[in-house]
Design a protein around this motif. Structure first.
Motif, PDB file in Angstrom:
ATOM      1  N   UNK A 135      49.600  38.477  35.369  1.00 42.40           N
ATOM      2  CA  UNK A 135      48.344  38.990  35.916  1.00 42.40           C
ATOM      3  C   UNK A 135      47.346  39.255  34.788  1.00 42.40           C
ATOM      4  N   UNK A 136      47.845  39.807  33.691  1.00 43.30           N
ATOM      5  CA  UNK A 136      46.971  40.205  32.581  1.00 43.30           C
ATOM      6  C   UNK A 136      46.498  39.009  31.755  1.00 43.30           C
ATOM      7  N   UNK A 137      47.449  38.195  31.292  1.00 44.04           N
ATOM      8  CA  UNK A 137      47.100  37.143  30.327  1.00 44.04           C
ATOM      9  C   UNK A 137      46.693  35.823  30.978  1.00 44.04           C
ATOM     10  N   UNK A 163      44.023  37.227  34.188  1.00 45.90           N
ATOM     11  CA  UNK A 163      43.039  38.134  33.571  1.00 45.90           C
ATOM     12  C   UNK A 163      42.536  39.192  34.562  1.00 45.90           C
TER      13      UNK A 163
END
Lengths: 110, 400
Positions: B133-135, B138
């Motif tokens: 989700x983060x990398x 984003x």
């Protein structure tokens, strides 16, 4: 609360400008960016609950985010059981969360 | 006509595709995810020389090379079933039936659950989910969270979340229960993380890695272990605290945390609620091998490799004609090892198709993999090489 996006990242860089699109989730309109999954766009908009457990009605959201666990299943344009984490949004998509189902044969059923 | 069908577009699958295409084979790669790269995509860490390993860039390099060699890549396709016919493998997918004489399963790994009460609440996710989700997507998974489960993977991803500006209040163990055994035992967890001491920024962890090789000192170390934990990348790592329950009604609101003994038993009357808006569960990885089982491949249980793995040899051949495996389906190791295994599988598949002159390259690449494994700075399991040797001898005892 909206969690938003990781627009700036010290190593991965700043997110490029992307085309936006709109979709419906349980009749509410949301904005997302082209290329985003349903799960990512909803989370960025602060929506964590994607369905209710069919039997108990307890809330469920993403768990594995890569298609293994099937916790994020939703109904997309009338087709049930689709994984929100693997489905890339299209403009105008109509998505519905999974709902609690009746259990008429269960003892003490409601 | 497809010579080889590859399931999984991660480091193993794409490397195999490149290796096959370089030897003139027609290659098709399919993957369920919308982007190629598999779990390379989330990876982001600093090498010992200070340079960044950016999995997104590594994936793009593999994708570009495969494309330049004419590899056909199809994304967003799920495999539902497969079986063997006289002409080769028949693979039933969400978009139709695919056939090829050779089939490579490079499906990677899945995360082991470490459940505690409340883990189904929205806002609780696997550590890999938070990484993706983060990398990759984003999108922020929350403002402030905890990581339940302390291991190689969760420590790396904790750092990645901090890099993206997402606050990790603490890392702790899951409370021991009928499912969480080793992952809830501070001694076992200590043993596995001190192997990372040479990479750790914390003086305590570095010191620990020198001392803690002796089990008596490990126990002593845990008794002296600071109650507030020590900090790695600014994140408190609390081996003497356990998450007992995740609290909330419609979503995560807090985690109930208690002190634990060096054996992992809850110290009574020590629990308190830590307010957070997300929780990552990190129970480790196991080989994702269902498709090999559906194919009828025999399995062996090898704990050093992460559990049940399809039986295969150093050439990445299974006992079934035309069925090959590579990457984490064969055991939990790094992306670099997975890529090297993919190249070997590609050469093996070329040999299966009787492409001449592959045998020497194949033997050399098998040797190179052994060297890469010996030099690896992070190993998911210290005895991975032993596990591999044992599996290979089981293969040769049964099928040679």
């Amino acid at each position: 609360m909206k969690y938003g996006r990781v627009t700036y990242h010290p190593v991965l860089g700043t997110l490029d400008k992307r085309e936006s699109l709109r979709f419906l989730f349980d009749d509410q309109e949301f904005e997302a960016y082209k290329g985003e999954t349903i799960a990512a766009a909803l989370l960025a908009n602060g929506v964590r609950t994607l369905r209710r457990h069919e039997e108990t009605g307890t809330p469920r959201g993403i768990y594995c985010n890569i298609g293994h666990c099937f916790e994020c299943r939703v109904t997309i344009d009338g087709i049930t059981g689709q994984r929100a984490c693997l489905t890339v949004l299209k403009d105008g998509m109509n998505i519905r969360s999974g709902e609690m189902l009746p259990t008429p044969l269960k003892k003490g059923a409601h | 006509m497809t010579d080889v069908l590859i399931v999984g577009a991660g480091p193993a699958g794409l490397s195999a595709a490149i290796s096959c295409a370089e030897r003139g084979l027609q290659v098709q790669v399919i993957d369920e995810f919308m982007r190629p790269g598999g779990r390379l995509l989330g990876q982001l860490y600093q090498e010992t020389d200070g340079s960044w390993w950016n999995g997104i860039e590594e994936a793009a390099k593999l994708q570009d090379k495969a494309a330049s060699l004419g590899v056909v890549l199809k994304l967003g396709i799920s495999v539902i079933d497969l079986n063997q016919s006289e002409d080769g493998w028949i693979v039933y997918t969400s978009t139709g039936i695919l056939k090829a004489p050779a089939l490579l399963l490079a499906t990677g790994a899945a995360e082991t659950a470490c459940p505690i009460p409340g883990w189904t609440l929205p806002g609780v996710m696997s550590i890999g989910a938070a990484q993706v989700m983060t990398n990759v997507h984003r999108v922020r998974v929350g403002m402030r969270g905890v990581i339940v489960g302390i291991n190689v993977l969760s420590m790396a991803i904790a750092h990645e979340l901090e890099l993206a500006g997402i606050k990790i209040a603490a890392m702790m163990l899951p409370a021991k229960n009928m499912i969480n055994k080793d992952v809830g035992d501070p001694r076992k967890v200590m043993q596995s993380i001190v192997r990372l001491g040479h990479l750790a920024p914390s003086p305590l962890l570095r010191l620990g890695s020198g001392l803690m090789r002796y089990s008596s000192l490990q126990s002593l170390g845990l008794h002296l272990y600071p109650k507030r934990g020590f900090k790695v990348w600014g994140i408190p790592v609390q081996l003497r605290k356990a998450a007992v329950e995740i609290e909330g009604i419609e979503k995560v609101e807090s985690v109930r945390v208690a002190n634990i003994s060096p054996e992992g038993d809850i110290v009574p009357s020590t629990s308190r609620s830590l307010p957070v808006d997300f929780v990552c569960m990190a129970g480790g990885l196991y080989p994702l091998a269902e498709l090999a089982a559906v194919a009828g491949c025999p399995f062996r249980y090898v704990p050093e490799l992460g559990g049940h793995v399809p039986l295969h040899n150093a050439r990445m051949e299974t006992p079934l004609a035309g069925l090959f495996v590579a990457g984490n389906i064969t055991g939990i190791e790094s992306a670099k090892i997975a890529a090297a295994q993919g190249s070997i599988a590609g050469l093996s598949i070329a040999a299966f198709h009787q492409v001449s002159g592959t045998e020497e390259d194949l033997l050399e690449s098998i040797q190179n993999l052994r060297i890469t494994r010996e030099k690896a700075s992070i190993q998911f399991h210290p005895q991975v090489a032993d596990g591999r040797r044992r599996l290979e001898s089981m293969f040769s005892e049964n099928f040679s």
